[in-house]
Enzyme design. Structure first.
Site, short mmCIF file in Angstrom:
data_model
loop_
_atom_site.label_atom_id
_atom_site.label_comp_id
_atom_site.label_asym_id
_atom_site.label_seq_id
_atom_site.Cartn_x
_atom_site.Cartn_y
_atom_site.Cartn_z
CG ASN A 7 -1.85 1.19 1.26
OD1 ASN A 7 -1.48 2.30 0.90
ND2 ASN A 7 -3.07 0.97 1.73
CD GLU A 34 -4.56 4.66 1.00
OE1 GLU A 34 -5.05 5.69 1.49
OE2 GLU A 34 -4.06 3.75 1.67
CG ASP A 147 -4.82 -1.87 3.47
OD1 ASP A 147 -5.27 -2.53 4.43
OD2 ASP A 147 -4.65 -0.64 3.51
CG ASN A 149 -8.21 -0.89 5.63
OD1 ASN A 149 -7.39 -0.40 6.41
ND2 ASN A 149 -8.49 -0.34 4.46
CG ASP A 218 -0.81 -4.10 4.40
OD1 ASP A 218 -1.32 -3.53 3.43
OD2 ASP A 218 -0.47 -3.51 5.45
CG ASP A 247 0.37 5.07 6.39
OD1 ASP A 247 0.34 4.51 5.27
OD2 ASP A 247 -0.55 5.80 6.81
CG HIS A 248 0.21 0.36 4.49
ND1 HIS A 248 -0.65 -0.67 4.80
CD2 HIS A 248 -0.53 1.50 4.51
CE1 HIS A 248 -1.86 -0.18 5.00
NE2 HIS A 248 -1.82 1.13 4.84
#
Length: 269
Positions: A7, A34, A147, A149, A218, A247-248
């Site tokens: 991501n 994303e 991802d 989530n 993930d 941030d991933h």
């Protein structure tokens, strides 16, 4: 064959990060999420110059998924998750690559929960369940990655008490993810690291990465054919420590399977 999922949290500003990581990690197939870029703004030439074939499903400002391959041509089989013709969000792309069927996905966040966004998340997970059920028994390896989530268990989060009430850790979301596993799908990372705390996301604030205060959202799910060739799996933490990064961190697997009828693409100079 090495398959990874990443991501990027915006490909426009993080293209240099992606290219640096591709050169370092040399994955054979990559699922990106994303993108946050419309279809016409995707940096196709830069990806191809790095030695990868690519297909993508963009969306202005939000969402967006892509598949990259350096082990042969990408044969796209589906764009968009079936089950809701009115759903226009770019969250799913699927293709046959080198003898493996790869499904790249970006599951809805769902916050705030309860509410319409969480309802959409749960409907999307039900649609995903229904579609993956049609793929599980294929003789070819199938990898569904991205991802999700969803934080599956307490082992997948630094402080579970801090995530109570969050859509990522909601009992309904965890139960939906568990149903995928109950149908036979294998969570590759947890399968090979059953007791290890491995995270794939760390927030930008409060030095979360430096403190390893993360979550694992993930995931890479394998059908039976893919699981039987699984050699290794993990999280590549290196890009998360770079400047202006996502941030991933990428998650990856290695399958003991040579790409069918293809050779690795040479990097363009």
């Amino acid at each position: 064959m090495k398959i990874a999922s990443y991501n990027l949290n915006g490909i426009g500003g993080r293209l240099p990060i992606l290219l640096q990581w591709l050169a370092l990690a040399e994955p054979d197939i990559v699922c990106l999420q994303e993108l946050k870029a419309p279809q016409e703004k995707f940096p196709e030439n830069a990806i191809r110059d790095a030695g990868y074939d690519v297909v993508w499903h963009g969306q202005s400002r939000w969402n967006g998924v892509a598949l990259l391959s350096r082990v042969g041509k990408i044969h796209e089989t589906r764009r968009g998750l079936p089950g809701d013709p009115a759903d226009e969000q770019s969250r799913y792309i699927e293709a046959a690559i080198g003898g493996t069927l790869v499904a790249g996905l970006y599951l809805p966040n769902g916050n705030p929960a309860p509410g319409p966004k969480f309802d959409y998340k749960m409907r999307w997970m039900a649609r995903l369940d229904a579609h993956l059920e049609t793929l599980f028994d294929l003789e070819a390896p199938v990898v569904a990655c991205g991802d999700f989530n969803v934080i599956p268990t307490d082992l997948d989060v630094y402080k579970p008490e801090n995530w109570k009430g969050d859509a990522l850790f909601a009992p309904e979301a965890k139960a939906a993810y568990r149903r995928l596993l109950d149908r036979g799908w294998t969570d590759a990372i947890r399968h090979l690291h059953p007791d290890e705390r491995l995270y794939s996301f760390w927030a930008y604030w409060r030095r979360s990465f430096e403190r390893d205060a993360g979550i694992r959202i993930d995931h890479m799910l394998l059908n039976k054919a893919a699981r039987e060739t699984l050699k290794a799996a993990g999280v590549d933490r290196r890009p998360r420590g770079w400047e202006k990064t996502s941030d991933h961190a990428p998650v990856w697997i290695e399958l003991d399977a040579a790409p069918a009828g293809s050779t690795k693409t040479k990097r363009r100079r």
